[in-house]
Design an enzyme around this catalytic site. Sequence first.
Site, PDB file in Angstrom:
ATOM      1  N   HIS A 121       0.832  -1.208   0.000  1.00 51.68           N
ATOM      2  CA  HIS A 121       0.000   0.000   0.000  1.00 51.68           C
ATOM      3  C   HIS A 121       0.867   1.259   0.000  1.00 51.68           C
ATOM      4  CE1 HIS A 121      -3.191   2.776   1.555  1.00 51.68           C
ATOM      5  NE2 HIS A 121      -2.147   3.293   2.196  1.00 51.68           N
ATOM      6  N   GLU A 122       1.873   1.299   0.868  1.00 50.83           N
ATOM      7  CA  GLU A 122       2.717   2.491   0.961  1.00 50.83           C
ATOM      8  C   GLU A 122       3.525   2.701  -0.310  1.00 50.83           C
ATOM      9  OE1 GLU A 122       2.307   4.598   3.225  1.00 50.83           O
ATOM     10  OE2 GLU A 122       1.069   3.369   4.541  1.00 50.83           O
TER      11      GLU A 122
ATOM     12  N   HIS B 214       1.566   4.632  -2.895  1.00 46.60           N
ATOM     13  CA  HIS B 214       1.536   6.093  -2.821  1.00 46.60           C
ATOM     14  C   HIS B 214       2.661   6.698  -3.658  1.00 46.60           C
ATOM     15  CE1 HIS B 214      -1.694   6.613  -0.019  1.00 46.60           C
ATOM     16  NE2 HIS B 214      -1.108   5.914   0.940  1.00 46.60           N
TER      17      HIS B 214
ATOM     18  N   GLU C 259      -5.895   6.982  -0.783  1.00 50.96           N
ATOM     19  CA  GLU C 259      -5.706   5.781   0.036  1.00 50.96           C
ATOM     20  C   GLU C 259      -6.365   4.572  -0.615  1.00 50.96           C
ATOM     21  OE1 GLU C 259      -3.813   5.522   2.634  1.00 50.96           O
ATOM     22  OE2 GLU C 259      -3.301   7.645   2.707  1.00 50.96           O
TER      23      GLU C 259
ATOM     24  N   ASP D  78      -4.604   1.200  -1.791  1.00 48.23           N
ATOM     25  CA  ASP D  78      -5.083  -0.131  -1.381  1.00 48.23           C
ATOM     26  C   ASP D  78      -5.109  -1.081  -2.568  1.00 48.23           C
ATOM     27  OD1 ASP D  78      -5.447   0.713   1.212  1.00 48.23           O
ATOM     28  OD2 ASP D  78      -7.624   0.900   1.079  1.00 48.23           O
TER      29      ASP D  78
END
Length: 404
Positions: free
Chosen positions: A253-254, A257, A333, A337
């Site tokens: 997930h990070e 970004h 976000e 995901d």
Amino acid sequence: MAAAATTFDPEAATQAYLATVKGAARVKSDGYFEGGYWLILWGAIVAILSDFIILQSRLSARFRDWATRVCKWRWLVPALYVIPYTIIGTLIMLPWTIYTCFIREKQYDLMNQSFADWALDQSKGLGVGIISAAVMFVIIFAVIRKSPKLWWLWGAVAMSAVLALTVMISPVYLAPLFNTYTEMKPGPVRDRIVAMATANHVPAEHIYVFDASKQTKRISANVSGLGPTVRISLNDNLLNRTTPAQTAAVMGHELGHYVLGHIPRMMAMFTVLFLLAFWLLSRIAPAIIARRGERWDVHGISDPAVIPLFGILATTFLFVLTPVTNTMVRINESEADAFGLEAAREPDGFAQTALAISEYRKLEPGPIEEALFFDHPSGATRIRMAMNWKAAHLAEVEAKAKAK
């Protein structure tokens, strides 16, 4: 794929996960997060009252007069002004800050710090806040003096540049003031993070672990910085409180970004908000000063004593736009995901992490509630996304489970 998906019901799987958090744990989670809705309102009111007190008591004018006497350089007066302004404002709001950031966190068993350690971190934050505010207001008032009619435009551009600089230096110079960052030890978990980062062209020369457990029980990770300061960091709670599959899901997930360009996208979005906010300030503040300036001893828009009025208007603006900013962040976000599920390919680890986060985030809000108050997708939304991904990749997930 369609035939495989019929053997697995993603909605039933979602409900099965949600059912594991019930009773007192669910009540506690919901109570903590729902209480935060009111904190948004009361926090704005307290901040506005603090600035109003500083204006109405003419403390703001006294701070300006002191800064003017002490400093012969007009351009530096706003920097000196913010020292007493920030300190007094912090003291006015201190009871509220202690309740919301310490007492309440202790009540919900999320805080690991003693009051002394918490106060030390707050003091560091105050120091950073004073320096940041000094730089910001020196720039703003320089722009106001140079361009009285278009200061709102150039001020917004300048604030965007300051924001970019802050994002760039934060992981290297600011974050280490509050936590110790060490290189992650070699091992399977690190190897998997590096593999995901390399596959997605994310710089992975350094992966840091920081000691957030000394402060909180929350799990967290990030890809922070800009350009040469980009770094991957995860807190020790993530390593100590989750499985390797969960850690991989979070890091996927990070990484999303970074790959999806969310940091520059958010900076662009906030530039638009800066433009709107500064334009409104340039229209509203002079009208208020014309009516109340003499009472407050504020001489005009270029007078540093106007800063509390700027604060009142900015707080009001941000409060009104809370659903908008929440939605901006929540969209990013959600995209991260989806990316993380593809990168880590750990749908159950992702779902289990959503349950872990339910310690401090409501699992099943209503749709309007989620749209207004959530800056991340809710646990139910995230688990449902993970189970839908699992249904679409069931053969792969089952083969992986058998291989273990």
